[in-house]
Motif scaffolding. Structure first.
Motif, PDB file in Angstrom:
ATOM      1  N   PRO A   1      16.664 -12.990  22.439  1.00 15.33           N
ATOM      2  CA  PRO A   1      17.974 -13.908  21.926  1.00 15.33           C
ATOM      3  C   PRO A   1      18.857 -14.258  23.198  1.00 15.33           C
ATOM      4  CG  PRO A   1      17.323 -11.718  20.727  1.00 15.33           C
ATOM      5  CD  PRO A   1      16.563 -11.757  21.768  1.00 15.33           C
ATOM      6  N   LEU A   2      19.492 -15.321  22.906  1.00 16.70           N
ATOM      7  CA  LEU A   2      20.502 -15.956  24.090  1.00 16.70           C
ATOM      8  C   LEU A   2      21.784 -15.854  23.337  1.00 16.70           C
ATOM      9  CD1 LEU A   2      17.964 -18.752  25.017  1.00 16.70           C
ATOM     10  CD2 LEU A   2      18.343 -16.724  26.212  1.00 16.70           C
ATOM     11  N   ALA A   3      22.045 -16.531  22.445  1.00 17.30           N
ATOM     12  CA  ALA A   3      23.399 -16.753  22.207  1.00 17.30           C
ATOM     13  C   ALA A   3      23.508 -17.182  20.519  1.00 17.30           C
ATOM     14  CB  ALA A   3      24.355 -17.897  23.081  1.00 17.30           C
ATOM     15  N   TRP A   4      24.704 -16.954  20.044  1.00 16.22           N
ATOM     16  CA  TRP A   4      25.148 -17.352  18.804  1.00 16.22           C
ATOM     17  C   TRP A   4      25.769 -18.447  18.532  1.00 16.22           C
ATOM     18  CZ3 TRP A   4      24.040 -14.622  14.205  1.00 16.22           C
ATOM     19  CH2 TRP A   4      23.365 -13.175  14.184  1.00 16.22           C
ATOM     20  N   SER A   5      25.720 -19.242  17.415  1.00 13.51           N
ATOM     21  CA  SER A   5      26.618 -20.276  17.093  1.00 13.51           C
ATOM     22  C   SER A   5      28.085 -19.802  16.761  1.00 13.51           C
ATOM     23  CB  SER A   5      26.086 -21.184  15.749  1.00 13.51           C
ATOM     24  OG  SER A   5      25.933 -20.199  14.592  1.00 13.51           O
ATOM     25  N   LYS A   6      28.909 -20.862  16.866  1.00 15.83           N
ATOM     26  CA  LYS A   6      30.259 -20.343  16.577  1.00 15.83           C
ATOM     27  C   LYS A   6      30.383 -19.951  15.263  1.00 15.83           C
ATOM     28  CE  LYS A   6      32.415 -21.303  20.569  1.00 15.83           C
ATOM     29  NZ  LYS A   6      33.060 -20.660  21.413  1.00 15.83           N
ATOM     30  N   ASP A   7      30.060 -20.248  14.356  1.00  8.79           N
ATOM     31  CA  ASP A   7      30.083 -19.794  12.807  1.00  8.79           C
ATOM     32  C   ASP A   7      29.352 -18.634  12.463  1.00  8.79           C
ATOM     33  OD1 ASP A   7      27.522 -20.879  12.648  1.00  8.79           O
ATOM     34  OD2 ASP A   7      28.330 -22.725  11.501  1.00  8.79           O
ATOM     35  N   GLY A   8      28.424 -18.108  13.527  1.00 12.55           N
ATOM     36  CA  GLY A   8      27.730 -16.857  13.033  1.00 12.55           C
ATOM     37  C   GLY A   8      26.548 -17.338  12.174  1.00 12.55           C
ATOM     38  N   GLN A   9      26.205 -18.334  11.834  1.00 16.96           N
ATOM     39  CA  GLN A   9      25.254 -18.666  10.832  1.00 16.96           C
ATOM     40  C   GLN A   9      23.752 -18.438  11.692  1.00 16.96           C
ATOM     41  OE1 GLN A   9      25.647 -18.722   7.413  1.00 16.96           O
ATOM     42  NE2 GLN A   9      27.423 -18.014   8.340  1.00 16.96           N
ATOM     43  N   TYR A  10      23.519 -18.851  12.843  1.00 15.65           N
ATOM     44  CA  TYR A  10      22.381 -18.855  13.486  1.00 15.65           C
ATOM     45  C   TYR A  10      22.328 -18.438  14.898  1.00 15.65           C
ATOM     46  CZ  TYR A  10      23.985 -23.600  14.625  1.00 15.65           C
ATOM     47  OH  TYR A  10      24.492 -24.707  15.119  1.00 15.65           O
ATOM     48  N   PHE A  11      21.240 -18.181  15.378  1.00 13.34           N
ATOM     49  CA  PHE A  11      21.465 -17.828  17.112  1.00 13.34           C
ATOM     50  C   PHE A  11      20.376 -18.368  17.675  1.00 13.34           C
ATOM     51  CE2 PHE A  11      18.866 -14.760  14.930  1.00 13.34           C
ATOM     52  CZ  PHE A  11      17.884 -14.453  15.725  1.00 13.34           C
ATOM     53  N   TYR A  12      20.481 -18.853  18.931  1.00 19.05           N
ATOM     54  CA  TYR A  12      19.341 -19.201  19.848  1.00 19.05           C
ATOM     55  C   TYR A  12      18.530 -18.152  20.344  1.00 19.05           C
ATOM     56  CZ  TYR A  12      22.110 -23.225  19.548  1.00 19.05           C
ATOM     57  OH  TYR A  12      22.853 -24.467  18.951  1.00 19.05           O
ATOM     58  N   ALA A  13      17.400 -18.515  20.546  1.00 14.36           N
ATOM     59  CA  ALA A  13      16.309 -17.517  21.127  1.00 14.36           C
ATOM     60  C   ALA A  13      15.106 -18.350  22.150  1.00 14.36           C
ATOM     61  CB  ALA A  13      15.622 -16.547  20.217  1.00 14.36           C
ATOM     62  N   SER A  14      15.009 -17.709  23.254  1.00 11.43           N
ATOM     63  CA  SER A  14      14.001 -18.314  24.071  1.00 11.43           C
ATOM     64  C   SER A  14      12.643 -17.521  23.687  1.00 11.43           C
ATOM     65  CB  SER A  14      14.363 -18.087  25.527  1.00 11.43           C
ATOM     66  OG  SER A  14      13.364 -18.408  26.563  1.00 11.43           O
ATOM     67  N   GLU A  15      11.599 -18.127  23.636  1.00 12.35           N
ATOM     68  CA  GLU A  15      10.084 -18.181  23.407  1.00 12.35           C
ATOM     69  C   GLU A  15       9.370 -18.142  24.687  1.00 12.35           C
ATOM     70  OE1 GLU A  15       6.868 -20.225  21.586  1.00 12.35           O
ATOM     71  OE2 GLU A  15       8.053 -19.395  19.985  1.00 12.35           O
ATOM     72  N   TYR A  16       8.733 -17.035  24.878  1.00  9.06           N
ATOM     73  CA  TYR A  16       7.632 -17.414  26.365  1.00  9.06           C
ATOM     74  C   TYR A  16       6.458 -17.259  25.773  1.00  9.06           C
ATOM     75  CZ  TYR A  16       5.188 -17.464  30.415  1.00  9.06           C
ATOM     76  OH  TYR A  16       4.315 -17.617  31.608  1.00  9.06           O
ATOM     77  N   SER A  17       5.629 -18.550  25.812  1.00 10.88           N
ATOM     78  CA  SER A  17       4.323 -18.695  25.472  1.00 10.88           C
ATOM     79  C   SER A  17       3.678 -19.815  26.515  1.00 10.88           C
ATOM     80  CB  SER A  17       3.817 -18.541  24.121  1.00 10.88           C
ATOM     81  OG  SER A  17       2.541 -19.228  23.958  1.00 10.88           O
ATOM     82  N   ALA A  18       3.186 -19.502  27.656  1.00 10.22           N
ATOM     83  CA  ALA A  18       2.596 -20.678  28.465  1.00 10.22           C
ATOM     84  C   ALA A  18       3.687 -21.695  28.636  1.00 10.22           C
ATOM     85  CB  ALA A  18       1.323 -21.362  27.756  1.00 10.22           C
ATOM     86  N   GLY A  19       4.808 -21.016  29.141  1.00  8.49           N
ATOM     87  CA  GLY A  19       6.120 -21.992  29.036  1.00  8.49           C
ATOM     88  C   GLY A  19       7.205 -21.638  28.292  1.00  8.49           C
ATOM     89  N   PHE A  20       8.460 -21.846  28.418  1.00 11.58           N
ATOM     90  CA  PHE A  20       9.587 -21.409  27.801  1.00 11.58           C
ATOM     91  C   PHE A  20      10.070 -22.553  26.943  1.00 11.58           C
ATOM     92  CE2 PHE A  20       9.983 -18.789  31.542  1.00 11.58           C
ATOM     93  CZ  PHE A  20      10.111 -17.544  31.003  1.00 11.58           C
ATOM     94  N   ARG A  21      10.504 -22.172  25.802  1.00 11.53           N
ATOM     95  CA  ARG A  21      11.092 -23.032  24.791  1.00 11.53           C
ATOM     96  C   ARG A  21      12.351 -22.427  23.957  1.00 11.53           C
ATOM     97  NH1 ARG A  21       6.054 -22.143  23.744  1.00 11.53           N
ATOM     98  NH2 ARG A  21       5.253 -24.105  24.512  1.00 11.53           N
ATOM     99  N   VAL A  22      13.209 -23.001  23.429  1.00 10.16           N
ATOM    100  CA  VAL A  22      14.527 -22.340  22.792  1.00 10.16           C
ATOM    101  C   VAL A  22      14.409 -22.847  21.412  1.00 10.16           C
ATOM    102  CG1 VAL A  22      16.893 -22.649  22.393  1.00 10.16           C
ATOM    103  CG2 VAL A  22      16.039 -22.223  24.861  1.00 10.16           C
ATOM    104  N   HIS A  23      14.463 -21.827  20.516  1.00  8.58           N
ATOM    105  CA  HIS A  23      14.574 -21.884  19.028  1.00  8.58           C
ATOM    106  C   HIS A  23      15.765 -21.744  18.639  1.00  8.58           C
ATOM    107  CE1 HIS A  23      10.127 -22.591  19.129  1.00  8.58           C
ATOM    108  NE2 HIS A  23      10.126 -21.582  19.573  1.00  8.58           N
TER     109      HIS A  23
END
Length: 195
Positions: free
Chosen positions: A48-70
């Motif tokens: 987990p990286l950071a939350w949206s301002k409204d608290g409805q969702y958050f960003y997370a980084s995945e590592y699997s043969a490279g990094f991606r943000v969801h």
């Protein structure tokens, strides 16, 4: 065990946690009641990286043969893919998402707005020495921990190209920082180690 560091929502009500026990998982926990709002098993490491301002969702980084943000819905943990190649930090301010994007031994900040990518000219050296929590992103600048032998300091890197990076806080020697406040004038010290 907790993977990386938990991400707390802007209203200090919820926390998103990546963890590993007999499986890898992601959970959202209500900090006041301790109730688990949502939880699911994940196949790869999620940080987990950071939350949206409204608290409805958050960003997370995945590592699997490279990094991606969801981007995860905090109630269901349904996610959508947001960006490929970012991992250290993500921050949402108003209608912009700011990522730190890895590239060779340096770090660049990028702005994403309505699907458009706008890159700043900020380059932060010593990328391989920066850990989760040692980078904070705002609308106007990035803050990171600077290393110079035993010396530790918080450095501000303004996105405006006409402004030079500068030290905003000097720290005692050998201090290890786990978080930097948005203004750079306060940190959380994790441990004190002599070489």
């Amino acid at each position: 065990r907790v993977l990386g560091r938990p991400a707390v929502s802007f209203d200090d009500r919820l926390v998103a946690v990546g963890y590993e026990s007999d499986h890898r998982g992601m959970a959202v926990i209500d900090l006041e009641s301790g109730d688990v709002i949502a939880q699911q098993e994940v196949g790869v490491y999620q940080y987990p990286l950071a939350w949206s301002k409204d608290g409805q969702y958050f960003y997370a980084s995945e590592y699997s043969a490279g990094f991606r943000v969801h981007r995860y819905d905090h109630n269901t943990l349904d996610y959508s893919h947001v960006y490929e190649g970012a991992w250290l930090a993500a921050s949402e301010n108003n209608d912009r998402v700011i990522f730190a994007v890895s590239g060779s031994d340096k770090l660049k900040t990028g702005l994403l707005k309505e699907g458009e990518q706008q890159w700043s000219n900020v380059v932060i050296p010593n990328f391989d020495e920066i850990s989760l929590g040692q980078l904070t992103l705002t609308d106007d600048y990035a803050l990171t921990l600077g290393f110079d032998g035993a010396a530790r300091r918080v450095i501000k890197y303004p996105y405006a190209s006409e402004t030079e990076p500068h030290t905003v806080l000097n720290l005692p020697p050998w201090m290890w920082v786990s978080d930097i406040r948005q203004d750079g004038l306060a940190v959380i010290l994790e441990k004190h180690e002599m070489p």
